[in-house]
Design a protein around this motif. Sequence first.
Motif, PDB file in Angstrom:
ATOM      1  N   ALA A   1      -7.294  14.160  -4.137  1.00 32.48           N
ATOM      2  CA  ALA A   1      -7.326  13.230  -3.018  1.00 32.48           C
ATOM      3  C   ALA A   1      -8.754  12.781  -2.743  1.00 32.48           C
ATOM      4  O   ALA A   1      -9.703  13.486  -3.084  1.00 32.48           O
ATOM      5  N   PRO A   2      -8.912  11.591  -2.145  1.00 32.68           N
ATOM      6  CA  PRO A   2     -10.271  11.202  -1.726  1.00 32.68           C
ATOM      7  C   PRO A   2     -10.797  12.235  -0.733  1.00 32.68           C
ATOM      8  O   PRO A   2     -10.177  12.502   0.277  1.00 32.68           O
ATOM      9  N   HIS A   3     -11.917  12.856  -1.045  1.00 32.65           N
ATOM     10  CA  HIS A   3     -12.328  14.021  -0.279  1.00 32.65           C
ATOM     11  C   HIS A   3     -13.757  13.929   0.239  1.00 32.65           C
ATOM     12  O   HIS A   3     -14.306  14.916   0.690  1.00 32.65           O
ATOM     13  N   ASN A   4     -14.340  12.760   0.175  1.00 30.73           N
ATOM     14  CA  ASN A   4     -15.710  12.651   0.655  1.00 30.73           C
ATOM     15  C   ASN A   4     -15.779  11.920   1.986  1.00 30.73           C
ATOM     16  O   ASN A   4     -16.843  11.524   2.424  1.00 30.73           O
ATOM     17  N   GLU A   5     -14.637  11.724   2.634  1.00 36.42           N
ATOM     18  CA  GLU A   5     -14.633  11.016   3.893  1.00 36.42           C
ATOM     19  C   GLU A   5     -14.747  11.981   5.057  1.00 36.42           C
ATOM     20  O   GLU A   5     -14.559  13.178   4.919  1.00 36.42           O
ATOM     21  N   GLY A   6     -15.100  11.431   6.234  1.00 36.04           N
ATOM     22  CA  GLY A   6     -15.447  12.272   7.364  1.00 36.04           C
ATOM     23  C   GLY A   6     -14.364  12.383   8.405  1.00 36.04           C
ATOM     24  O   GLY A   6     -13.205  12.020   8.185  1.00 36.04           O
ATOM     25  N   GLN A   7     -14.774  12.901   9.553  1.00 36.20           N
ATOM     26  CA  GLN A   7     -13.867  13.100  10.666  1.00 36.20           C
ATOM     27  C   GLN A   7     -14.469  12.481  11.930  1.00 36.20           C
ATOM     28  O   GLN A   7     -15.663  12.226  12.003  1.00 36.20           O
ATOM     29  N   VAL A   8     -13.590  12.272  12.916  1.00 33.47           N
ATOM     30  CA  VAL A   8     -13.991  11.780  14.224  1.00 33.47           C
ATOM     31  C   VAL A   8     -13.645  12.853  15.245  1.00 33.47           C
ATOM     32  O   VAL A   8     -12.506  13.335  15.296  1.00 33.47           O
ATOM     33  N   VAL A   9     -14.627  13.248  16.053  1.00 31.42           N
ATOM     34  CA  VAL A   9     -14.445  14.237  17.114  1.00 31.42           C
ATOM     35  C   VAL A   9     -14.381  13.492  18.445  1.00 31.42           C
ATOM     36  O   VAL A   9     -15.196  12.603  18.697  1.00 31.42           O
ATOM     37  N   VAL A  10     -13.414  13.872  19.287  1.00 36.31           N
ATOM     38  CA  VAL A  10     -13.252  13.215  20.576  1.00 36.31           C
ATOM     39  C   VAL A  10     -13.144  14.271  21.666  1.00 36.31           C
ATOM     40  O   VAL A  10     -12.371  15.239  21.530  1.00 36.31           O
ATOM     41  N   GLY A  11     -13.908  14.104  22.742  1.00 36.02           N
ATOM     42  CA  GLY A  11     -13.819  14.960  23.913  1.00 36.02           C
ATOM     43  C   GLY A  11     -13.332  14.170  25.113  1.00 36.02           C
ATOM     44  O   GLY A  11     -13.763  13.034  25.340  1.00 36.02           O
TER      45      GLY A  11
END
Length: 475
Positions: free
Chosen positions: A269-279
């Motif tokens: 799978a494409p595995h170099n992408e990031g995440q978004v953190v939300v508070g």
Amino acid sequence: MDRSRRARASLELEHLEARDTPAVADIAVEKTDGLAAMREGSSTTYTIRVTNNGPDAVSNVTIDDPFPLFPFNTKSWFASGISGATVNQTTGTGPLTILANLPVGGVVQISASLFVFPRSGGTLVNTVTATLAPGDTDPNPANNSATDRTDVGATVIPDGPGGTLYAVGSDSAAGHVVAYLAGTGQLVHSFLPFAGYQGAVRVATGDVTGDGFDDIVVGTGPGAPPHVKVFDGRSLREVASFMAFDPAFRGGVFVAAARFNPSPLGTSAPHNEGQVVVGADAGALPHVRVFSVVSGRAFPNTPLSSFLAYDASFRGGVRVAAGDLDGQLGDELVTAPGVGVPAHVKAFHYSGATVASFYAFEQTFQGGAFVAVGNVDGTGGGEIIVGANQGPPRVQIFDGTGSTERAQFLAFDGGFPGGVRVGSVDRNRDGRADLVLGAGPGAGPHVRVLSGDSLAALDSFFAFGQAFNGGVFVG
């Protein structure tokens, strides 16, 4: 031979000649890992793009990248076709050799992950080449290969200045975001991310899409549904848009961009992408959610993790940041509370497991805090940067565990009571994080950038019109 038979023979000959004519196609190759320097014993992910600029379609184009045998000890890659392009193999380990069919405008994109042996150094020189099938011709052979060079040593320096951004969002009623290139301070984007919305916009930057270039993450403030968007840092194309919490919640959100698991090797799978953190901001439980982003899409209904950063009785909001605190692969998540309790700063594994916990400022201060993460000394893990939300614009810098205070100072004139918002970026391209400091409400939209290690002034400017005094968010 009668006239009709001669005409048919001529047409057949013309068709045969057209079919056998070799193709002519300008094949352009790009390659980058987004890094000018990387730490020994760490990993990197190359993004390779092979594009057919025409004028003809071509088949059986050989894409070859042998990868150096040393110092890499693990190599895996994933290939996909875009705009009609196809490949004969989509995943593999070790040297890369695949065949591709490329219509005009077709693209083959490859993500190649590599792990570097510890105690290795020097410069990685890595070249990928695209070769047309025998008989076909490329009118511009100079762009048929691409080479990426990355120094291996003790620091991490992104490619620049074009790959790294920092952003400023207006507080109060403007709904405006501006973004700048690190290294030059050049304004590259100025936009209203939410149509018809003129409230506060909380901002963060980071490579969410995994293309080696920072993207812009934005979230709404109080009075609007908890809407989060991600914009491509190069083109400003909207690549993700979702509600982070129940749309009925109107208290606002804070956002961060993260790379919690940047290169899980051995997957297809494409595995170099990031995440978004939300508070969640004030009025809700102190809720933090982490959203995966794959192929430019966030999956809001299946967050990677979801947890309460503080006791459920606290409803003053939670501010979020992300960055590498321990010097190991993958970021940590950092939080600070809003108004109503002491400035209890925490660091978490993205699953919600606590890895650090400490108090910034004196415990009698309950005006809320903002947090950022940056490696201000360029070695080991990063530091935690804390800004006071109210009162004098105090900034403190702690080590990644919170056990040692590295610095404490006022970001603006001590008579200013509106607090300070904090971020980090390598503004002067020296491999160390610098401090991005934004004034809270009550002053002009003043942003200062200070050297992370010496606190020397690197930049100072007004992000919006000087008449605006509603405060700014930075990230």
